[in-house]
Design an enzyme around this catalytic site. Structure first.
Site, PDB file in Angstrom:
ATOM      1  N   GLY A 108       1.404  -0.531   5.067  1.00  0.00           N
ATOM      2  CA  GLY A 108       2.228  -1.508   5.995  1.00  0.00           C
ATOM      3  C   GLY A 108       1.564  -2.621   6.434  1.00  0.00           C
ATOM      4  O   GLY A 108       1.712  -3.316   7.461  1.00  0.00           O
ATOM      5  N   THR A 113       0.811  -1.185   0.027  1.00  0.00           N
ATOM      6  CA  THR A 113       0.076  -0.091  -0.100  1.00  0.00           C
ATOM      7  C   THR A 113       0.884   1.221   0.121  1.00  0.00           C
ATOM      8  O   THR A 113       2.132   1.404   0.178  1.00  0.00           O
ATOM      9  CB  THR A 113      -0.953  -0.006   1.211  1.00  0.00           C
ATOM     10  OG1 THR A 113      -0.358   0.075   2.360  1.00  0.00           O
ATOM     11  CG2 THR A 113      -1.952  -1.245   1.050  1.00  0.00           C
ATOM     12  N   SER A 142      -9.753  -5.696   5.087  1.00  0.00           N
ATOM     13  CA  SER A 142      -8.342  -4.939   4.659  1.00  0.00           C
ATOM     14  C   SER A 142      -7.963  -4.211   6.206  1.00  0.00           C
ATOM     15  O   SER A 142      -8.872  -4.295   7.111  1.00  0.00           O
ATOM     16  CB  SER A 142      -8.778  -3.817   3.813  1.00  0.00           C
ATOM     17  OG  SER A 142      -7.827  -2.787   3.771  1.00  0.00           O
ATOM     18  N   GLU A 154      -4.763  -9.171  -4.346  1.00  0.00           N
ATOM     19  CA  GLU A 154      -5.623  -8.868  -3.182  1.00  0.00           C
ATOM     20  C   GLU A 154      -6.394 -10.179  -2.460  1.00  0.00           C
ATOM     21  O   GLU A 154      -6.739  -9.785  -1.347  1.00  0.00           O
ATOM     22  CB  GLU A 154      -6.493  -7.398  -3.456  1.00  0.00           C
ATOM     23  CG  GLU A 154      -6.769  -6.586  -2.395  1.00  0.00           C
ATOM     24  CD  GLU A 154      -5.583  -6.010  -2.138  1.00  0.00           C
ATOM     25  OE1 GLU A 154      -5.105  -6.054  -1.114  1.00  0.00           O
ATOM     26  OE2 GLU A 154      -5.277  -5.131  -2.894  1.00  0.00           O
ATOM     27  N   ASP A 172      -5.746 -11.375   1.052  1.00  0.00           N
ATOM     28  CA  ASP A 172      -6.379 -10.573   2.208  1.00  0.00           C
ATOM     29  C   ASP A 172      -7.664 -11.546   2.914  1.00  0.00           C
ATOM     30  O   ASP A 172      -7.702 -11.262   3.954  1.00  0.00           O
ATOM     31  CB  ASP A 172      -6.627  -9.233   1.965  1.00  0.00           C
ATOM     32  CG  ASP A 172      -5.220  -8.389   2.193  1.00  0.00           C
ATOM     33  OD1 ASP A 172      -4.423  -8.876   2.706  1.00  0.00           O
ATOM     34  OD2 ASP A 172      -5.600  -7.153   1.947  1.00  0.00           O
TER      35      ASP A 172
END
Length: 613
Positions: free
Chosen positions: A519, A421, A493, A465, A468
């Site tokens: 992070g 990110t 997220s 993604e 996640d």
């Protein structure tokens, strides 16, 4: 693909029909004065920690992770653009100059304040219609290794990208300059070339899976060697793609040749093919959600609701700390002392236990008690604070609480890596402010470079993604995990874009600050500590961002390497924290209101700067 042969530096005079097709405000019909000039700046000279001075401005400010991106936003604001206008320009430049962190192939959360209303714009990626909870299980039903089998493969790109469509939605409501003009900086830099930054060069040098991608290898590793800092890099494929999006809006990315190329690269991946389809791309919808605004001390802190766990977990940490005995000297010799760190880390353990148990996409997961704010109720957080004593709860010692009744009994998600990110904070001169955190997940995402079918060099990176999501869909007892993979679902997220306001009785007062960080899961700790430092300890934005980090996801504790006295580490271990040192690279950006305007800070661990007038 048909590429428009129109110089982007022209002044646009859009007819009403074209403005409406692009979702532009009618003000975009007027002739616009924004013309991008190549800046006489370059990213910083090293990829290590760099001292940042902090920046004072009077009318507006923009903070981003790369000087070229910050400058693009600055030029938009200087031309009278809105915060949203600037965010579009900044994101497109970041796609080019910081491809390892974010881009048009990923997703984003954007918090926006128009001087009256606070809104949350959700551009989080969605899972394809064809996937289920077994997506990341191997033939034996065991979770795949994260990097080798899941992240650097087509499987993880089921995340239908949402950043462009979300920005388009926000721009239609709050833009002042024409959509197409905002792509000018990125297009010109892509065509004429930009200087490769030390951070990008360092990331390429340590990266392996991207070298296995045919387009990625040819573009970023010419002659088999990674690009070096200081070389000029052109990206004609990305320039062509951005021209299409500038002219046709997000439809150009989600339908037609660019979308077909994305699907082909994912479904034809050399390692593990993904399930994304043209229908998945065309059907993606960005969402406008209600933010969660939480009273804390003299402030109202507004953050993103699920599918982000950021605001809920940040505010659980801060709320628990409020119920603990005050540490008289939280800072010792300029860094957080062990007594405060103990409380902060224990509050983090408890908050992460709730995070792993309850939070997921709200279209699939019900909130405890029917309202996510129940997790922030003062009485509940007081009970959680009561679990903190002189000794650490230790790894695995923090269990989820019971904030409210649930129709479904969830299992807790096992810990797994989270990455990636970039963050953008902007305040314009029209009374608008935003905090936007944007991502392709891991460094270089899925390590798949897509050229949009142009056949030109370069392109944009696709996200990974879906990693996640929980790799495990249920626990050993068969109870489902809230953040398991499901069709059309958005993965949970940690991104925590945050806007802070003063409290005026029971009403919201003026804007105080905009902030956030990259992070992975540590975004939550970075943001929480910055809020405490700015709002409770009275540090300015730069001083707050300079402070060293300490994190725990519920297991061992990690202190930022070389930033704390050895006695701090020893004292935490004496309490049972299992503490050790490691590199903790945040990328915080923050802008705060002052009596004379604004003051911005940029994380010394990255290349970001703040600009404004």
């Amino acid at each position: 693909m048909t590429l428009p042969a129109v110089p982007f530096r022209r002044r646009l005079l859009l007819p009403v029909t074209a403005a409406l097709m692009l979702g532009l405000p009618l003000a975009a019909q007027a002739e616009v004065a924004f013309q991008y000039d190549l800046p006489a700046i370059a990213p910083e000279v090293a990829s290590e920690t760099q001292e940042k001075p902090g920046w004072a401005t009077e009318r507006f400010a923009v903070a981003a992770a790369n000087p070229l991106a910050t400058d693009a936003g600055y030029q938009v604001l200087r031309a009278g653009g809105s915060a949203i206008d600037a965010a579009v320009a900044v994101q497109m430049v970041l796609t080019l100059v910081e491809p390892q962190s974010s881009g048009i192939g990923g997703g984003a959360f954007l918090m926006h304040h128009d001087g009256d209303e606070v809104a949350a714009y959700d551009g989080r990626e969605t899972a394809p219609a064809a996937v289920n909870g077994e997506l990341f299980l191997d033939e034996e039903g065991e979770p795949m290794p994260f990097m080798e089998a899941a992240a650097a493969s087509g499987l993880s790109v089921g995340g239908v990208p949402g950043t462009v469509r979300m920005l388009e939605l926000a721009h239609a409501e709050h833009g002042r300059l024409p959509w197409a003009e905002l792509f000018g900086p990125a297009i010109r830099l892509a065509e004429e070339g930009f200087t490769v930054s030390p951070r990008l060069a360092t990331s390429l040098e340590s990266e392996q899976p991207l070298r296995d991608d045919p387009l990625g290898s040819a573009f970023y590793y010419p002659n088999g060697e990674p690009l070096e800092a200081g070389v000029t890099l052109k990206n004609p494929a990305l320039a062509a793609i951005l021209r299409e999006i500038a002219e046709h809006g997000s439809r150009a990315l989600h339908e037609g040749p660019i979308a077909e190329d994305l699907v082909a690269r994912v479904q034809g991946h050399h390692s593990r093919a993904g399930a994304i389809t043209a229908e998945d791309l065309a059907g993606y919808e960005a969402k406008r959600r209600d933010p969660i605004c939480t009273a804390w001390q003299a402030y109202e802190i507004c953050g993103f609701p699920p599918p982000s766990s950021g605001h809920l977990t940040v505010m659980q940490i801060l709320g628990i700390l409020e119920h603990l005995p005050e540490v008289e000297t939280p800072l010792e010799e300029g860094v957080p002392g062990e007594p405060w760190l103990h409380q902060f880390l224990e509050a983090s353990r408890l908050a992460f236990a709730d995070r792993g148990h309850y939070i997921g996409d709200p279209d699939f997961v019900e909130a405890p008690g029917g309202d996510w704010s129940v997790m922030l109720a003062p009485d509940y957080l007081a009970l959680r604070a009561g679990l903190i004593g002189e000794e650490s709860l230790g790894s695995g010692g923090a269990e989820p609480g019971n904030p409210g009744e649930l129709a479904t009994a969830w299992a807790s998600q096992p810990e797994q890596p989270e990455y990636g990110t970039s963050h953008i904070s902007i305040i314009d001169e029209h009374g608008n402010a935003l905090a936007m955190t944007t991502t392709i997940e891991a460094a270089f995402g899925s390590r798949i470079l897509a050229d949009g079918g142009t056949g030109l060099a370069g392109g944009y990176l696709l996200n990974n993604e879906l990693t996640d999501f929980s790799f495990t869909p249920q626990d050993e007892a068969g109870q489902p995990i809230a953040n398991r993979v499901e069709a059309n679902k958005r993965p949970r997220s940690s991104m925590s874009p945050t806007l802070v306001f003063a409290r005026d009785g029971d009403s919201r007062g003026e804007l105080v600050a905009s902030l956030g960080s990259p992070g992975g899961a540590a975004i939550i700790h970075y943001t929480a500590k910055a809020l405490v430092a700015m709002l409770d300890w009275g540090l300015d934005a730069q001083e707050a961002l300079n402070l060293p980090h300490a994190i725990t996801l519920g297991g061992p504790v990690f202190l930022e390497e070389g930033r704390f006295p050895s006695a701090t580490l020893e004292a935490l271990n004496a309490r049972g924290h299992e503490a050790s040192e490691r590199e903790l690279v945040s990328g915080l950006q923050a802008i705060q209101r002052t009596e004379t305007g604004f003051f911005g800070g940029a994380d010394p661990r990255r290349e970001g700067v703040v600009m404004g007038d």
